[in-house]
Every structure is written in structure tokens, then in C-alpha cells.
Enzyme design. Structure first.
Site, short mmCIF file in Angstrom:
data_model
loop_
_atom_site.label_atom_id
_atom_site.label_comp_id
_atom_site.label_asym_id
_atom_site.label_seq_id
_atom_site.Cartn_x
_atom_site.Cartn_y
_atom_site.Cartn_z
N ASP A 28 0.77 -1.25 -0.16
CA ASP A 28 0.09 -0.02 0.11
C ASP A 28 0.94 1.37 -0.01
OD1 ASP A 28 0.97 -0.06 2.60
OD2 ASP A 28 -0.93 0.32 3.55
N ARG A 63 13.64 25.98 -0.38
CA ARG A 63 13.37 27.18 -1.11
C ARG A 63 12.10 27.89 -0.75
NH1 ARG A 63 14.51 25.58 -7.35
NH2 ARG A 63 14.20 23.46 -6.45
N GLN A 64 11.41 27.11 -0.08
CA GLN A 64 10.16 27.83 0.62
C GLN A 64 10.64 28.19 2.03
OE1 GLN A 64 7.12 28.39 -1.30
NE2 GLN A 64 6.33 29.74 0.36
N LYS A 122 21.28 42.56 -15.29
CA LYS A 122 20.52 43.34 -16.24
C LYS A 122 20.78 44.79 -16.41
CE LYS A 122 17.02 39.85 -16.53
NZ LYS A 122 15.80 39.46 -16.17
N THR A 155 15.54 23.51 -12.79
CA THR A 155 14.90 23.25 -14.40
C THR A 155 16.13 23.37 -15.30
OG1 THR A 155 14.36 25.54 -14.75
CG2 THR A 155 12.76 23.85 -13.81
#
Ligand code: R5P
Length: 272
Positions: free
Chosen positions: A17, A75-76, A170, A201
Site C-alpha cells: 500500500d 526554497r520555501q 541586467k 530546471t
């Protein structure tokens, strides 16, 4: 001091199970070190760890040191939106409730995670072994953080190696045009080594690789501490034209070529 070594192991079973069973077999000292990384499948690895810790405590173990090379849910570590669970706090509470007495982690996603615990937490840096690998394998590197958040890692490695470092930034050229480039360094003709704590990712890294190539880096090598590498992340990174991807073995992956074993062993020895 005379060291004694015992053959002790944990017997794991998963019932039909899906529930887990563990049994600790063999001789135990009154102080035990448990090593469990909590990457994918995070919930299963955490549940195993809770079962092991609580079991050891109920078997009378006086002190449990827990080595968590990759701290899942890190990361949280704050409530970004109202109603969100601060997962890292909850995991910290559960680890303590399960019986952890001292914790050893490697490059927690944020240093403030150490404050979620009442017990002692060692947040070790994997930058020395990563720097050692770079020194042995790459001539004249420049170390590049893909964003400002990773600049501390680049600085730490560069200081060990005595080389240059920078981060990508940037800059708004006009209301319509934003350019991302290394803030201070010209990477043209240089071997750029990207460093980040986590590759998940691969999106952050692929973007950084493209920028460094555009700016004329002769080689781009990617390094990280925790190769989370979701799905085809590693393929995507190689497809972006990198020369190599290297990571530590806090998580097992095809890129995990840098051992953190010595780092952890030294910290355990020092902790007494
Ligand atoms: C962000 O704060 C981290 O340091 C990494 O840059 C991020 O987790 C990488 O994620 P991904 O590989 O999905 O871009």
C-alpha cells in the site's frame, strides 16, 4: 582514542500500500550519525528520516547527528504570499521533534534556515571542494555568478583560487531594450565557470550560458552544489553549448563528480 566499527544497517521495506517499514539491525553506540539527503522523492526520503530518528531515540540513543547534504523544501523559507506554508520551518520542527540533536547541511538555500532550529545547525560550504576541482581541471578560469544572489559563491571560489569573479546583471539600455552581461568583467577569450547553489530546471543556467557565449567566452563550464536537475535539465544545459557541467554529490546525478565526503567528515570530527 580507540575507534570501533560495527556493521549496522537499516532494513527498508515498502509495503504494497506504499507505507514504509524500517528496522535498524546491528550494534549501536550511544551516539549515532545518520546521513540522508532529502532531494527527490523528497517526501519519501523525509519520512524515512523521521522514522529512523524517532526509532533511534526510542532505542535509547543519547545523541543523533544528522547529515542532510541537500535540505529539501529549503526554497520555501518564507511566506511569499499570504496563506503559504513556510515549508522549511515545518521540516525543521519535524526533524527536531523526531530526535535530531545536531544537524549538518551543505549550502542551505538561505542562511536564515539555521535559525528555524533550536538545536545546533552547521551550514557547510562546498565552495572549497568545488574550487579544488576547478584548479585541477581548468586553466585561468573566471568565476561567474548567474545572478547577484550567487555572487557570494563566486567570490568565495575566486578568493581560494586567486582569480577574477563577477555576476551577470541586467542593464536597461532603452525603455524597450534590456541587456544582460557580466557587471564588471570582459569574458572575451576566457574560460568562464558559472557557479550556483542549485540547478533545478536549468533555466537560469541556460540563460547565463547564452549571455557568456554572446560576450565571447572561449569555454563555459557550469558548476553547482546541488544538482536537482529536474527532467531533461542536464540535456538542455549541454544543448546550450557548455563544455562541461559539474556538481557535488549532495544529490546523485550524472554531473555529481565532486565529493563532499571530506568536508562533512572534517565538520563531524570538529564538532566533537
Ligand atoms: C535561485 O535562487 C537559485 O539559486 C537557483 O538559481 C535556482 O534555484 C535555479 O533554478 P532553475 O535551474 O530552475 O533556473
Amino acid at each position: 582514542m580507540k575507534l570501533e566499527f560495527y556493521t549496522t544497517y537499516v532494513n527498508f521495506i515498502v509495503f504494497p500500500d506504499g507505507e514504509r517499514y524500517i528496522r535498524i539491525k546491528g550494534k549501536l553506540d550511544d551516539e549515532v550519525i545518520v546521513v540522508q539527503s532529502t532531494g527527490y522523492p523528497q517526501d519519501e526520503n523525509l519520512m524515512e528520516l523521521f522514522l529512523i530518528l524517532k526509532n533511534l531515540k526510542s532505542m535509547g540513543i543519547r545523541k543523533i547527528k544528522v547529515v542532510i547534504p541537500y535540505f529539501g523544501y529549503g526554497r520555501q523559507e518564507r511566506r511569499f504570499k499570504s496563506g503559504e506554508a513556510v515549508s522549511a520551518v515545518i521540516i525543521a520542527d519535524l526533524l527536531e521533534a523526531a530526535g535530531a540533536d545536531e544537524i549538518f547541511c551543505i549550502n542551505l538555500h538561505e542562511e536564515n534556515i539555521t535559525e528555524f532550529f533550536q538545536i545546533r545547525v552547521h551550514n557547510l560550504s562546498a565552495m572549497p571542494p568545488i574550487a579544488k576541482y576547478i584548479k585541477q581541471n581548468i586553466n585561468n578560469p573566471v568565476i561567474i555568478a548567474p545572478d547577484k544572489g550567487a555572487l557570494g559563491f563566486a567570490k568565495e571560489i575566486a578568493e581560494i583560487l586567486g582569480c577574477e569573479y563577477d555576476h551577470l546583471e541586467k542593464t536597461r539600455i532603452s525603455p524597450e531594450v534590456v541587456e544582460t552581461k557580466p557587471k564588471n568583467l570582459d569574458v572575451k577569450g576566457k574560460d568562464a565557470v558559472i557557479i550556483d547553489d542549485i540547478i533545478s530546471t536549468g533555466g537560469t543556467i541556460v540563460n547565463a550560458v547564452e549571455i557568456l557565449k554572446e560576450h565571447g567566452a572561449s569555454k563555459v563550464i557550469v558548476s553547482c552544489v546541488h544538482p536537482v536537475l529536474v527532467e531533461d535539465a542536464l540535456l538542455k544545459i549541454f544543448a546550450s553549448g557548455v563544455d562541461d557541467v559539474v556538481a557535488t554529490d549532495t544529490l546523485l546525478s550524472d554531473a555529481s563528480v565532486i565529493s563532499v565526503a571530506q568536508l562533512v567528515a572534517d565538520a563531524l570530527k570538529k564538532s566533537g
